[in-house]
Write an enzyme that holds these catalytic residues in place. Structure first.
Site, PDB file in Angstrom:
ATOM      1  N   CYS A 122       2.126 -19.413  25.069  1.00 28.51           N
ATOM      2  CA  CYS A 122       1.135 -20.372  24.574  1.00 28.51           C
ATOM      3  C   CYS A 122       1.731 -21.765  24.710  1.00 28.51           C
ATOM      4  O   CYS A 122       2.932 -21.917  24.927  1.00 28.51           O
ATOM      5  CB  CYS A 122       0.771 -20.097  23.123  1.00 28.51           C
ATOM      6  N   CYS A 124       0.959 -24.347  22.281  1.00 26.06           N
ATOM      7  CA  CYS A 124       0.803 -25.169  21.062  1.00 26.06           C
ATOM      8  C   CYS A 124       2.104 -25.663  20.445  1.00 26.06           C
ATOM      9  O   CYS A 124       2.126 -26.712  19.821  1.00 26.06           O
ATOM     10  CB  CYS A 124      -0.058 -24.449  20.032  1.00 26.06           C
ATOM     11  N   CYS A 132      -3.427 -25.251  21.860  1.00 27.09           N
ATOM     12  CA  CYS A 132      -2.918 -24.162  22.696  1.00 27.09           C
ATOM     13  C   CYS A 132      -3.169 -24.409  24.178  1.00 27.09           C
ATOM     14  O   CYS A 132      -2.666 -23.668  25.028  1.00 27.09           O
ATOM     15  CB  CYS A 132      -3.552 -22.837  22.265  1.00 27.09           C
ATOM     16  N   LYS A 198      -8.240 -12.549  18.647  1.00 29.50           N
ATOM     17  CA  LYS A 198      -7.452 -13.430  17.788  1.00 29.50           C
ATOM     18  C   LYS A 198      -8.413 -14.373  17.071  1.00 29.50           C
ATOM     19  O   LYS A 198      -9.109 -15.173  17.702  1.00 29.50           O
ATOM     20  CB  LYS A 198      -6.453 -14.218  18.621  1.00 29.50           C
ATOM     21  N   ARG A 208       2.480 -22.091  11.152  1.00 31.11           N
ATOM     22  CA  ARG A 208       2.435 -23.436  11.770  1.00 31.11           C
ATOM     23  C   ARG A 208       3.590 -24.287  11.283  1.00 31.11           C
ATOM     24  O   ARG A 208       4.034 -25.189  11.972  1.00 31.11           O
ATOM     25  CB  ARG A 208       1.059 -24.057  11.545  1.00 31.11           C
ATOM     26  N   ARG A 220      -8.737 -24.928  15.744  1.00 28.97           N
ATOM     27  CA  ARG A 220      -8.750 -24.047  16.913  1.00 28.97           C
ATOM     28  C   ARG A 220     -10.039 -23.231  17.012  1.00 28.97           C
ATOM     29  O   ARG A 220     -10.095 -22.230  17.711  1.00 28.97           O
ATOM     30  CB  ARG A 220      -7.566 -23.079  16.831  1.00 28.97           C
ATOM     31  N   GLU A 236     -14.403  -9.503  23.951  1.00 31.39           N
ATOM     32  CA  GLU A 236     -13.115 -10.100  24.345  1.00 31.39           C
ATOM     33  C   GLU A 236     -12.181  -9.021  24.889  1.00 31.39           C
ATOM     34  O   GLU A 236     -11.480  -9.211  25.894  1.00 31.39           O
ATOM     35  CB  GLU A 236     -12.445 -10.768  23.134  1.00 31.39           C
ATOM     36  N   LYS A 251      -5.515  -9.685  15.675  1.00 29.79           N
ATOM     37  CA  LYS A 251      -4.726 -10.602  14.860  1.00 29.79           C
ATOM     38  C   LYS A 251      -5.639 -11.512  14.065  1.00 29.79           C
ATOM     39  O   LYS A 251      -6.555 -12.083  14.671  1.00 29.79           O
ATOM     40  CB  LYS A 251      -3.838 -11.410  15.807  1.00 29.79           C
ATOM     41  N   SER A 277       1.754 -14.419   9.444  1.00 34.16           N
ATOM     42  CA  SER A 277       2.574 -15.108   8.439  1.00 34.16           C
ATOM     43  C   SER A 277       1.948 -15.114   7.046  1.00 34.16           C
ATOM     44  O   SER A 277       2.624 -14.857   6.053  1.00 34.16           O
ATOM     45  CB  SER A 277       2.842 -16.536   8.913  1.00 34.16           C
ATOM     46  N   TYR A 316       6.816  -9.422  10.127  1.00 33.68           N
ATOM     47  CA  TYR A 316       8.032 -10.107   9.696  1.00 33.68           C
ATOM     48  C   TYR A 316       8.856  -9.256   8.734  1.00 33.68           C
ATOM     49  O   TYR A 316       9.973  -9.622   8.389  1.00 33.68           O
ATOM     50  CB  TYR A 316       7.663 -11.446   9.033  1.00 33.68           C
TER      51      TYR A 316
HETATM   52  C1  PBG Z   1      -0.002 -19.704  18.546  1.00 38.61           C
HETATM   53  C2  PBG Z   1       0.225 -18.573  17.615  1.00 38.61           C
HETATM   54  C3  PBG Z   1      -0.123 -18.527  16.268  1.00 38.61           C
HETATM   55  C4  PBG Z   1       0.366 -17.331  15.770  1.00 38.61           C
HETATM   56  C5  PBG Z   1       0.966 -16.667  16.829  1.00 38.61           C
HETATM   57  N1  PBG Z   1       0.855 -17.436  17.976  1.00 38.61           N
HETATM   58  C6  PBG Z   1      -0.756 -19.542  15.409  1.00 38.61           C
HETATM   59  C7  PBG Z   1      -2.046 -20.118  15.754  1.00 38.61           C
HETATM   60  O1  PBG Z   1      -2.784 -19.662  16.619  1.00 38.61           O
HETATM   61  O2  PBG Z   1      -2.366 -21.119  15.106  1.00 38.61           O
HETATM   62  C8  PBG Z   1       0.252 -16.905  14.342  1.00 38.61           C
HETATM   63  C9  PBG Z   1       1.273 -15.953  13.880  1.00 38.61           C
HETATM   64  C10 PBG Z   1       1.450 -15.905  12.415  1.00 38.61           C
HETATM   65  O3  PBG Z   1       0.703 -16.538  11.637  1.00 38.61           O
HETATM   66  O4  PBG Z   1       2.356 -15.197  12.002  1.00 38.61           O
HETATM   67  N2  PBG Z   1      -0.809 -19.472  19.620  1.00 38.61           N
HETATM   68 ZN    ZN Z   2      -1.112 -21.495  20.573  1.00 46.07          ZN
END
Ligand code: PBG
Ligand code: ZN
Length: 328
Positions: A122, A124, A132, A198, A208, A220, A236, A251, A277, A316
């Site tokens: 990615c 970002c 992204c 996602k 973040r 986003r 998708e 996700k 997270s 995690y």
């Molecule tokens: C970025 C990305 C994100 C996560 C994984 N890859 C954050 C987002 O899309 O803002 C989130 C993972 C997490 O929250 O543990 N493309």
């Molecule tokens: Zn990203």
């Protein structure tokens, strides 16, 4: 009480029989541990991530040390996120030959040849604006112009020795673009794990901070999915499958178990789920307060994700679970 009504109780009474009849069992092979690696950090540097107690941003050396301990405890696979020193408008550091992820992958594959190293693809964390993909001066994310950069990023990870690449950007057509560049450069055998469904989720908040990847303006929602939509996830997933994805991901995981189940029932591809997270931090926070039994909730949350249909789970909690021998 001789009939069907009592059957469950009879089967649950003895722990031994209960274990034999358990339909879903979490294994070390199911789990993938995400890591955040900092470019240019001093050798032993580790910066605790405030919103994710127990997780750190790691220098290359600390990463190797931490993964070494986890491998010792049975870690099979990790996902690498990079934090570059320099961000710019085009996310140049994402596809630099000696970028932080590329360097980390080379190091990890030489130290732990059997570890399955997956990279997040990615822009970002590498763009100054934190989106992204590329953005126009008006702040619009440009889908098609971003594809070649994502493809370059994936190829650079492959050349560094990654075992699998995982695009998380949600640009349309990126799986095809990545598949093509890999095939054209001798990596036809390298699998693509696509973040197919996602969602634009508030559960990414702590990440973040961890990856320093918050968008500097806007959100986003134009490229990530609307949390109200389940059928869209099937579209998708179908698109990513047609483009050549080898594994599909949902996700976040816990709040989207219905989506995971729906995909499981319709797709024959392996499925992954990302316990993100925010899911992690909520369990940690309540556990630290003594409001829940943290270990029990952590294991139940992962078992539920597997029961809903995930073959692989990014969490995690992975290193902690292995190092404390919490699996049966
Ligand atoms: C970025 C990305 C994100 C996560 C994984 N890859 C954050 C987002 O899309 O803002 C989130 C993972 C997490 O929250 O543990 N493309
Ligand atoms: Zn990203």
């Amino acid at each position: 009480m001789g009939g069907t009504f009592y059957r469950g109780r009879r089967l649950r009474r003895a722990a031994g029989l209960r274990a034999m009849l358990r339909e879903t069992v979490l294994r070390a092979e199911d789990l993938i541990m995400p890591y955040f690696v900092l470019e240019g950090g001093q050798s032993k540097f580790r910066a605790p991530i405030g919103a994710m107690p127990g997780q750190c941003q790691l220098s290359l050396e600390s990463l190797q040390e931490e993964i070494g301990a986890a491998v010792e405890a049975g870690l099979r696979s990790c996902m690498i996120f990079g934090l570059p020193v320099k961000k710019d408008e085009r996310g140049t550091a994402a596809y630099a030959e000696n970028g932080v992820v590329q360097t980390a992958v080379r190091r990890l594959k030489s130290a732990f040849p059997r570890l399955v190293v997956i990279t997040d693809v990615c822009l970002c964390a590498y763009t100054a604006h934190g989106h992204c993909g590329l953005v126009t001066p008006e702040g619009m994310v440009q889908n098609d112009a971003t594809l070649p950069l994502l493809a370059r990023t994936a190829l650079s990870h492959a050349q560094a020795g990654a075992d699998m690449v995982a695009p998380s950007d949600m640009m349309d057509g990126r799986v095809a673009a990545i598949r093509r560049i890999l095939d054209d450069n001798g990596f036809a055998q390298l699998p693509v794990l696509s973040y197919a469904a996602k969602y634009a989720s508030a559960y990414y908040g702590p990440f973040r901070e961890a990856a320093d990847s918050a968008p500097r303006f806007g959100d986003r929602k134009s490229y990530q999915m609307d949390p109200g939509n389940a059928r869209e996830a099937l579209r998708e997933a179908a698109a990513d499958t047609a483009e050549g994805a080898d594994i599909l991901m949902v996700k976040p995981a816990g709040p989207y178990l219905d989506v995971l189940r729906a995909l499981r029932d319709r797709s024959d591809l392996p499925l992954a789920a990302y316990q993100v997270s925010g899911e992690y931090s909520m369990i940690k926070a309540a556990g630290m307060q003594g409001w829940i039994d943290e270990t029990a909730v952590m294991l139940e949350s992962l078992l539920s994700i597997k029961r809903a249909g995930a073959d692989l789970i990014l969490s995690y909690f992975t290193a902690h679970i292995l190092q404390n021998r919490l699996l049966p």
